[in-house]
Design a protein around this motif. Structure first.
Motif, PDB file in Angstrom:
ATOM      1  N   VAL A 253       0.816  -1.206   0.000  1.00  8.05           N
ATOM      2  CA  VAL A 253       0.000   0.000   0.000  1.00  8.05           C
ATOM      3  C   VAL A 253       0.856   1.265   0.000  1.00  8.05           C
ATOM      4  CG1 VAL A 253      -1.655   1.364   1.347  1.00  8.05           C
ATOM      5  CG2 VAL A 253      -2.035  -1.090   0.998  1.00  8.05           C
ATOM      6  N   GLY A 254       1.778   1.422   0.956  1.00  8.54           N
ATOM      7  CA  GLY A 254       2.635   2.611   0.997  1.00  8.54           C
ATOM      8  C   GLY A 254       1.840   3.908   0.895  1.00  8.54           C
ATOM      9  N   HIS A 255       0.944   4.152   1.852  1.00  8.96           N
ATOM     10  CA  HIS A 255      -0.015   5.264   1.781  1.00  8.96           C
ATOM     11  C   HIS A 255       0.657   6.599   1.477  1.00  8.96           C
ATOM     12  CE1 HIS A 255      -2.990   8.185   2.937  1.00  8.96           C
ATOM     13  NE2 HIS A 255      -3.843   7.308   3.414  1.00  8.96           N
ATOM     14  N   VAL A 291      -1.677  10.364   6.837  1.00  8.41           N
ATOM     15  CA  VAL A 291      -1.462   8.974   7.266  1.00  8.41           C
ATOM     16  C   VAL A 291      -1.757   8.767   8.743  1.00  8.41           C
ATOM     17  CG1 VAL A 291       0.215   7.103   7.463  1.00  8.41           C
ATOM     18  CG2 VAL A 291       0.203   8.535   5.424  1.00  8.41           C
ATOM     19  N   TRP A 292      -1.086   9.512   9.605  1.00 11.15           N
ATOM     20  CA  TRP A 292      -1.155   9.419  11.055  1.00 11.15           C
ATOM     21  C   TRP A 292      -0.377   8.231  11.613  1.00 11.15           C
ATOM     22  CZ3 TRP A 292      -6.917  10.605  12.667  1.00 11.15           C
ATOM     23  CH2 TRP A 292      -7.284  11.867  12.173  1.00 11.15           C
ATOM     24  N   ASP A 293      -0.755   7.001  11.229  1.00 15.87           N
ATOM     25  CA  ASP A 293      -0.134   5.838  11.865  1.00 15.87           C
ATOM     26  C   ASP A 293      -0.568   4.549  11.164  1.00 15.87           C
ATOM     27  OD1 ASP A 293      -2.764   5.318  12.772  1.00 15.87           O
ATOM     28  OD2 ASP A 293      -2.408   6.329  14.660  1.00 15.87           O
ATOM     29  N   THR A 297      -4.100   3.495   8.952  1.00 15.87           N
ATOM     30  CA  THR A 297      -3.948   2.955   7.595  1.00 15.87           C
ATOM     31  C   THR A 297      -4.654   1.608   7.474  1.00 15.87           C
ATOM     32  OG1 THR A 297      -1.819   4.093   7.433  1.00 15.87           O
ATOM     33  CG2 THR A 297      -2.273   2.381   5.804  1.00 15.87           C
ATOM     34  N   MET A 298      -4.491   0.741   8.468  1.00 12.17           N
ATOM     35  CA  MET A 298      -5.202  -0.534   8.466  1.00 12.17           C
ATOM     36  C   MET A 298      -6.706  -0.308   8.442  1.00 12.17           C
ATOM     37  SD  MET A 298      -2.750  -2.338  11.339  1.00 12.17           S
ATOM     38  CE  MET A 298      -3.691  -3.861  11.558  1.00 12.17           C
ATOM     39  N   LYS A 362     -15.982   3.606  10.099  1.00 15.65           N
ATOM     40  CA  LYS A 362     -16.972   3.085  11.034  1.00 15.65           C
ATOM     41  C   LYS A 362     -16.341   2.154  12.069  1.00 15.65           C
ATOM     42  CE  LYS A 362     -20.385   5.199   9.063  1.00 15.65           C
ATOM     43  NZ  LYS A 362     -20.984   6.367   9.758  1.00 15.65           N
ATOM     44  N   GLU A 363     -15.175   1.597  11.743  1.00 16.02           N
ATOM     45  CA  GLU A 363     -14.448   0.737  12.678  1.00 16.02           C
ATOM     46  C   GLU A 363     -12.976   1.125  12.651  1.00 16.02           C
ATOM     47  OE1 GLU A 363     -16.321  -3.585  13.081  1.00 16.02           O
ATOM     48  OE2 GLU A 363     -15.854  -3.101  10.993  1.00 16.02           O
ATOM     49  N   MET A 364     -12.351   1.094  13.814  1.00 14.81           N
ATOM     50  CA  MET A 364     -10.958   1.493  13.928  1.00 14.81           C
ATOM     51  C   MET A 364     -10.139   0.435  14.648  1.00 14.81           C
ATOM     52  SD  MET A 364     -10.343   4.531  12.623  1.00 14.81           S
ATOM     53  CE  MET A 364      -8.775   4.842  13.411  1.00 14.81           C
ATOM     54  N   PHE A 365      -8.960   0.157  14.106  1.00 17.90           N
ATOM     55  CA  PHE A 365      -7.977  -0.610  14.847  1.00 17.90           C
ATOM     56  C   PHE A 365      -7.375   0.305  15.919  1.00 17.90           C
ATOM     57  CE2 PHE A 365      -8.276  -3.099  11.033  1.00 17.90           C
ATOM     58  CZ  PHE A 365      -7.969  -4.399  11.410  1.00 17.90           C
ATOM     59  N   GLU A 366      -7.376  -0.161  17.155  1.00 14.70           N
ATOM     60  CA  GLU A 366      -6.840   0.613  18.273  1.00 14.70           C
ATOM     61  C   GLU A 366      -5.756  -0.211  18.975  1.00 14.70           C
ATOM     62  OE1 GLU A 366      -7.392   3.633  19.295  1.00 14.70           O
ATOM     63  OE2 GLU A 366      -9.314   4.261  18.439  1.00 14.70           O
ATOM     64  N   PRO A 367      -4.479   0.111  18.756  1.00 15.20           N
ATOM     65  CA  PRO A 367      -3.424  -0.626  19.451  1.00 15.20           C
ATOM     66  C   PRO A 367      -3.440  -0.309  20.940  1.00 15.20           C
ATOM     67  CG  PRO A 367      -2.488   1.264  18.317  1.00 15.20           C
ATOM     68  CD  PRO A 367      -3.944   1.203  17.928  1.00 15.20           C
TER      69      PRO A 367
END
Length: 398
Positions: A253-255, A291-293, A297-298, A362-367
């Motif tokens: 991907v390389g956003h 990008v942010w992080d 991106t995921m 609508k959904e976020m990956f949250e580490p």
């Protein structure tokens, strides 16, 4: 301070077997030596153990960002590893060509070796790397490449250098065309390493580049929306990219600040063309927007139709395999712990792509945590402050 055992409670493993559903909740005990000691329900904490409550969320192999720029201080575009690494849930950062043969020694000594994250690197075919990114091209003409020294530096740093990087678009190469890509591929062949190619504004054309690549090589910025470089604007190119992906050329991907389009990604995924790997291309002009992080991106790839399990695989074992890291038995007893604990949460966050198109996630990956051996680090998404976004309109930054 001496390391303590780590007990991760109540997490559902996902991504340890590629593209499969999460497993039942379990506990994971990591010893003071950083090795996994036990995996199972209701484990008893060792004396003095650090207990991490996963809350029924997920644990995956450590997130691996296949394309970032962290030669901070050695290039004008790189960020500090901590802004892309463990504090963001990423255990392995692969720097994509910040350093060339003339600058790699400093990158190794001052950035890679002190970092708590694992940092690997694609060596830029241009000797100076991205010292003054795009203000001074690393590939002005053949004087920018020293094949003998590039081979020597790669051989001397086999433990860290995982491939050769070439940025192939006209804002970097001018009228030089496909020649530096050919030189980079020749060097990669001699070293028996993969090549990562940046695709963007032609020349050279996407088609010309693909003709030089072989299984294991990587196309980064695969979903860019640039005129002349988008895979959905040309059916012949679409067919060629699909064929190459089937043959083992890896789409990354390389956003970055100028190289990801929601529309291109959504159309490609709907038509069955998934990226091999998800990466950020984080640098000083993309960190605070768009990008942010890694987690954001995921989440963007999830939002355009990529299945949850496929997103996790493309952010863990797939990029790990591309750079020669172990991908089997990652939860096995005696294996060094490299894990990311995360949640998938509801969201109404508005984000944009590199072309300025917006979307609501609508959904976020949250580490939540990154575990690297006996080191457990609290993780969270990057939250840029109001007014800090750096927007590149020239098209030259990745």
């Amino acid at each position: 301070m001496a390391p303590s055992p780590i007990l991760i409670r109540n997490v559902r493993p996902v991504g340890f077997t590629p593209n499969t559903a999460p497993q039942a909740a379990t506990d994971i005990l990591v010893g003071t030596d950083g090795l996994i000691k036990q995996v199972g329900p209701s484990l008893i904490a060792s004396p003095g153990a650090q207990v991490i409550d996963g809350g029924g969320g997920y644990v995956s192999p450590g997130w691996t960002d296949l394309h970032a720029h962290v030669w901070h201080g050695g290039t004008d575009i790189s960020i500090k590893p901590r802004h892309a690494g463990l504090e963001r849930g990423v255990t392995t950062i692969v720097d994509a060509g910040s350093a060339g043969e003339a600058t790699f020694h400093g990158f190794r000594e001052y950035i890679i070796e002190p970092a708590p994250e694992r940092i690997l690197a694609f060596l830029n075919i241009g000797s100076i790397g991205l010292v003054a990114c795009n203000r001074v091209s690393e590939l002005i003409d053949i004087r920018s490449i020293d094949i003998d020294r590039t081979l020597a530096v790669a051989e001397a740093n086999r433990d860290l250098i995982v491939g050769i990087k070439c940025r192939a678009s006209h804002v970097i190469l001018g009228s030089w065309g496909i020649t530096p890509v050919k030189v980079a591929k020749k060097v990669a062949k001699i070293l028996k390493l993969p090549m990562m190619i940046h695709v963007g504004e032609p020349p050279p054309t996407y088609d010309e580049i693909l003709e030089l690549l072989r299984p294991g090589d990587i196309i980064t910025h695969c979903f860019n929306g640039k005129a002349g470089g988008s895979i959905i604007e040309d059916e012949d190119l679409w067919d060629l990219v699909s064929k190459c992906a089937d043959q083992g050329i890896r789409l990354d991907v390389g956003h970055g600040g100028a190289s990801f389009s929601f529309k291109v990604a959504e159309v490609a995924i709907e038509r069955g063309l998934m990226p091999f790997s998800i990466s950020t291309d984080l640098h000083g002009h993309s960190l605070n927007g768009p990008v942010w992080d890694m987690a954001t991106t995921m989440s963007k790839l999830l939002s355009v139709g990529m299945p949850f399990e496929a997103v996790v695989t493309a952010s863990t074992t797939a990029p790990m395999s591309a750079v020669g890291l172990k991908t089997e038995n990652l939860l096995g007893i005696g294996t060094k712990a490299e894990l990311t604990v995360f949640d998938l949460v509801g969201s109404d966050l508005k984000v944009r792509d590199s072309q300025g198109a917006t979307a609501t996630l609508k959904e976020m990956f949250e580490p939540r945590w990154a575990v690297m051996g006996s080191n457990a680090v609290r993780a969270a998404r990057h939250m840029p402050k109001e007014g800090t976004a750096v927007v590149c309109t020239c098209g030259a930054h990745n």
